[in-house]
Design an enzyme around this catalytic site. Structure first.
Site, PDB file in Angstrom:
ATOM      1  N   PHE A  82      36.671  25.151  25.954  1.00  0.00           N
ATOM      2  CA  PHE A  82      36.276  26.528  26.227  1.00  0.00           C
ATOM      3  C   PHE A  82      34.857  26.544  26.767  1.00  0.00           C
ATOM      4  O   PHE A  82      33.972  25.890  26.210  1.00  0.00           O
ATOM      5  CB  PHE A  82      36.347  27.385  24.953  1.00  0.00           C
ATOM      6  CG  PHE A  82      35.947  28.814  25.164  1.00  0.00           C
ATOM      7  CD1 PHE A  82      36.759  29.685  25.864  1.00  0.00           C
ATOM      8  CD2 PHE A  82      34.741  29.294  24.669  1.00  0.00           C
ATOM      9  CE1 PHE A  82      36.390  31.013  26.065  1.00  0.00           C
ATOM     10  CE2 PHE A  82      34.362  30.613  24.862  1.00  0.00           C
ATOM     11  CZ  PHE A  82      35.191  31.479  25.559  1.00  0.00           C
ATOM     12  N   VAL A  83      34.683  27.277  27.856  1.00  0.00           N
ATOM     13  CA  VAL A  83      33.355  27.526  28.412  1.00  0.00           C
ATOM     14  C   VAL A  83      33.178  29.033  28.442  1.00  0.00           C
ATOM     15  O   VAL A  83      34.049  29.764  28.930  1.00  0.00           O
ATOM     16  CB  VAL A  83      33.199  26.918  29.824  1.00  0.00           C
ATOM     17  CG1 VAL A  83      31.850  27.290  30.425  1.00  0.00           C
ATOM     18  CG2 VAL A  83      33.354  25.404  29.774  1.00  0.00           C
ATOM     19  N   GLY A 142      29.802  23.822  36.162  1.00  0.00           N
ATOM     20  CA  GLY A 142      30.142  22.422  35.984  1.00  0.00           C
ATOM     21  C   GLY A 142      30.278  21.951  34.549  1.00  0.00           C
ATOM     22  O   GLY A 142      30.553  20.776  34.307  1.00  0.00           O
ATOM     23  N   GLY A 149      32.641  22.694  32.243  1.00  0.00           N
ATOM     24  CA  GLY A 149      34.012  22.310  31.936  1.00  0.00           C
ATOM     25  C   GLY A 149      34.358  20.959  32.525  1.00  0.00           C
ATOM     26  O   GLY A 149      34.936  20.105  31.851  1.00  0.00           O
ATOM     27  N   ASN A 196      47.685  31.046  31.899  1.00  0.00           N
ATOM     28  CA  ASN A 196      46.259  30.808  32.141  1.00  0.00           C
ATOM     29  C   ASN A 196      46.057  30.092  33.485  1.00  0.00           C
ATOM     30  O   ASN A 196      45.705  28.919  33.551  1.00  0.00           O
ATOM     31  CB  ASN A 196      45.661  30.006  30.989  1.00  0.00           C
ATOM     32  CG  ASN A 196      44.154  30.010  31.005  1.00  0.00           C
ATOM     33  OD1 ASN A 196      43.519  30.385  31.987  1.00  0.00           O
ATOM     34  ND2 ASN A 196      43.558  29.557  29.912  1.00  0.00           N
ATOM     35  N   TYR A 253      42.604  22.307  35.920  1.00  0.00           N
ATOM     36  CA  TYR A 253      43.165  21.022  35.516  1.00  0.00           C
ATOM     37  C   TYR A 253      43.815  20.300  36.701  1.00  0.00           C
ATOM     38  O   TYR A 253      43.684  19.081  36.843  1.00  0.00           O
ATOM     39  CB  TYR A 253      44.166  21.190  34.378  1.00  0.00           C
ATOM     40  CG  TYR A 253      43.549  21.733  33.107  1.00  0.00           C
ATOM     41  CD1 TYR A 253      42.284  21.325  32.685  1.00  0.00           C
ATOM     42  CD2 TYR A 253      44.225  22.654  32.322  1.00  0.00           C
ATOM     43  CE1 TYR A 253      41.724  21.809  31.516  1.00  0.00           C
ATOM     44  CE2 TYR A 253      43.668  23.147  31.151  1.00  0.00           C
ATOM     45  CZ  TYR A 253      42.419  22.729  30.757  1.00  0.00           C
ATOM     46  OH  TYR A 253      41.862  23.209  29.605  1.00  0.00           O
TER      47      TYR A 253
END
Length: 165
Positions: A91-92, A100, A102, A129, A136
């Site tokens: 989580f960010v 950057g 994550g 999501n 990803y």
């Protein structure tokens, strides 16, 4: 990969338990699951720093301010005959996205998996999501088609355990 300017990663310490719980609560809100975030400070302390730690946490700071975290643990692949790194949560905070943090967390975990001799690095993502899925995919992650996550928890877990042989 050089660290993005102002981003620092560090292992969580027992003093970070309130921060970890705050970040978990923010993640639960984002995932529309605030009712499921019931961990207490004692729970988290035992899980992260007790006699048999079950997980680890890396905290990302941006210019000294907590920006996000990754909580992970060791899994195992019987097919590979090796442990793996399972990312439970990444989580960010929204104010720090796009800087950057994550990617830095993911690179750190990939390197950690390799340093430890693990055979893989995996995680789950909610199917709605899209920003996370796109992120990803940009890192080279591939979906595990044909697999679905199964879970037994709460009353069902107790009922299964009590059902006998």
């Amino acid at each position: 990969m050089p660290t993005p300017p102002g981003i620092r990663l560090r292992a969580a310490t027992p003093d970070d338990i309130p921060l970890v719980l705050a970040l978990v609560a923010e993640l639960a809100d984002y995932e529309r699951l605030p009712h499921e975030a019931v961990a207490t400070a004692d729970d988290m302390h035992a899980a992260l720093f007790g006699p048999r730690p079950a997980a680890e946490v890396v905290i990302a700071e941006c210019d000294g301010t907590p920006a996000g975290f990754a909580l992970f643990f060791v899994s195992f692949s019987t097919f590979l005959g090796k442990p793996g790194l399972y990312l439970e949560d990444l989580f960010v905070r929204p104010a720090f996205r796009g800087r950057g943090a994550g990617k830095r967390l993911m690179v750190h975990l990939a390197r950690l998996a390799l340093e430890r001799g693990y055979g893989r690095f995996e995680w789950s993502v909610l199917d709605w999501n899209t920003p996370a899925i796109d992120f990803y995919r940009s890192l080279g992650a591939k979906p595990m088609d044909g697999w679905t996550v199964q879970r037994v928890s709460g009353e069902a877990l107790h009922a299964l355990a009590a059902s006998g042989d």
